[in-house]
Design a protein around this motif. Sequence first.
Motif, mmCIF file in Angstrom:
data_model
loop_
_atom_site.group_PDB
_atom_site.id
_atom_site.type_symbol
_atom_site.label_atom_id
_atom_site.label_comp_id
_atom_site.label_asym_id
_atom_site.label_seq_id
_atom_site.Cartn_x
_atom_site.Cartn_y
_atom_site.Cartn_z
ATOM 1 N N MET A 1 0.737 -1.329 -0.038
ATOM 2 C CA MET A 1 0.102 -0.078 0.160
ATOM 3 C C MET A 1 0.832 1.256 0.008
ATOM 4 O O MET A 1 0.284 2.237 0.145
ATOM 5 C CB MET A 1 -0.946 -0.127 1.078
ATOM 6 C CG MET A 1 -1.916 -1.132 1.394
ATOM 7 S SD MET A 1 -3.438 -0.350 1.215
ATOM 8 C CE MET A 1 -4.397 -2.066 1.422
ATOM 9 N N GLY A 2 2.106 1.014 -0.339
ATOM 10 C CA GLY A 2 2.903 2.276 -0.288
ATOM 11 C C GLY A 2 3.465 2.829 0.872
ATOM 12 O O GLY A 2 4.027 3.906 1.073
ATOM 13 N N SER A 4 6.107 3.493 4.076
ATOM 14 C CA SER A 4 7.510 3.470 4.259
ATOM 15 C C SER A 4 8.136 2.308 5.069
ATOM 16 O O SER A 4 7.301 1.690 5.465
ATOM 17 C CB SER A 4 7.913 4.727 4.707
ATOM 18 O OG SER A 4 7.623 4.785 5.714
ATOM 19 N N HIS A 32 -1.362 8.301 6.042
ATOM 20 C CA HIS A 32 -0.698 7.743 4.820
ATOM 21 C C HIS A 32 -1.843 8.294 4.019
ATOM 22 O O HIS A 32 -1.296 8.558 2.494
ATOM 23 C CB HIS A 32 -0.703 6.366 5.167
ATOM 24 C CG HIS A 32 0.163 5.710 3.974
ATOM 25 N ND1 HIS A 32 1.412 6.073 3.594
ATOM 26 C CD2 HIS A 32 -0.275 4.815 3.049
ATOM 27 C CE1 HIS A 32 1.792 5.213 2.244
ATOM 28 N NE2 HIS A 32 0.737 4.504 2.036
ATOM 29 N N VAL A 33 -3.020 7.956 3.955
ATOM 30 C CA VAL A 33 -3.873 8.581 3.164
ATOM 31 C C VAL A 33 -3.755 9.788 2.601
ATOM 32 O O VAL A 33 -3.598 10.309 1.357
ATOM 33 C CB VAL A 33 -5.505 8.246 3.550
ATOM 34 C CG1 VAL A 33 -6.468 9.035 2.321
ATOM 35 C CG2 VAL A 33 -5.741 6.863 3.668
ATOM 36 N N LEU A 36 -0.733 10.322 0.400
ATOM 37 C CA LEU A 36 -0.948 9.577 -1.052
ATOM 38 C C LEU A 36 -1.805 10.775 -1.752
ATOM 39 O O LEU A 36 -1.445 11.085 -2.738
ATOM 40 C CB LEU A 36 -1.760 8.296 -0.648
ATOM 41 C CG LEU A 36 -1.200 7.203 -0.373
ATOM 42 C CD1 LEU A 36 -2.084 5.816 -0.349
ATOM 43 C CD2 LEU A 36 0.082 6.688 -1.303
ATOM 44 N N GLU A 37 -2.775 11.439 -1.280
ATOM 45 C CA GLU A 37 -3.588 12.328 -1.809
ATOM 46 C C GLU A 37 -2.677 13.481 -2.262
ATOM 47 O O GLU A 37 -2.815 14.139 -3.419
ATOM 48 C CB GLU A 37 -4.844 12.485 -1.151
ATOM 49 C CG GLU A 37 -5.772 11.569 -0.966
ATOM 50 C CD GLU A 37 -6.998 11.816 0.015
ATOM 51 O OE1 GLU A 37 -6.936 12.892 0.687
ATOM 52 O OE2 GLU A 37 -8.082 10.992 0.076
ATOM 53 N N LYS A 39 0.583 13.321 -2.992
ATOM 54 C CA LYS A 39 1.153 13.087 -3.839
ATOM 55 C C LYS A 39 0.334 12.768 -5.257
ATOM 56 O O LYS A 39 0.943 13.075 -6.362
ATOM 57 C CB LYS A 39 1.863 11.591 -3.643
ATOM 58 C CG LYS A 39 2.999 11.070 -4.667
ATOM 59 C CD LYS A 39 4.070 11.859 -4.860
ATOM 60 C CE LYS A 39 5.154 11.217 -5.543
ATOM 61 N NZ LYS A 39 6.441 11.885 -5.630
ATOM 62 N N ILE A 40 -0.608 12.268 -5.198
ATOM 63 C CA ILE A 40 -1.445 12.027 -6.295
ATOM 64 C C ILE A 40 -1.678 13.506 -6.930
ATOM 65 O O ILE A 40 -1.657 13.859 -8.290
ATOM 66 C CB ILE A 40 -2.924 11.719 -6.046
ATOM 67 C CG1 ILE A 40 -2.565 10.006 -5.862
ATOM 68 C CG2 ILE A 40 -3.933 11.745 -7.279
ATOM 69 C CD1 ILE A 40 -3.891 9.252 -5.117
#
Length: 83
Positions: A1-2, A4, A32-33, A36-37, A39-40
């Motif tokens: 799930m990415g 680290s 983490h969500v 990720l958002e 980074k997206i």
Amino acid sequence: MGFSLEAIGGLLDLWRDRGRASAEVKQMALDHVAALERKIAELQAMSRTLSHLAEACHGDDRPDCPILDDLAGQGPGGNCGKQ
């Protein structure tokens, strides 16, 4: 799930600790969500910029290239006129 390696270690520590509060695991997941958002959004912005530059490129035998000009800081918003 990415996650680290550091985060995976933290999750494993929580998994081993049967007395843990699930709130800790949930907070790690939510953090983490959020990462990720972010980074997206960054990747989408890069994709839009590169698509725009590719559309502006003639893709022919001419040496001028808006893609390379932008990367060199000489495109729109860069060091126009400076070489």
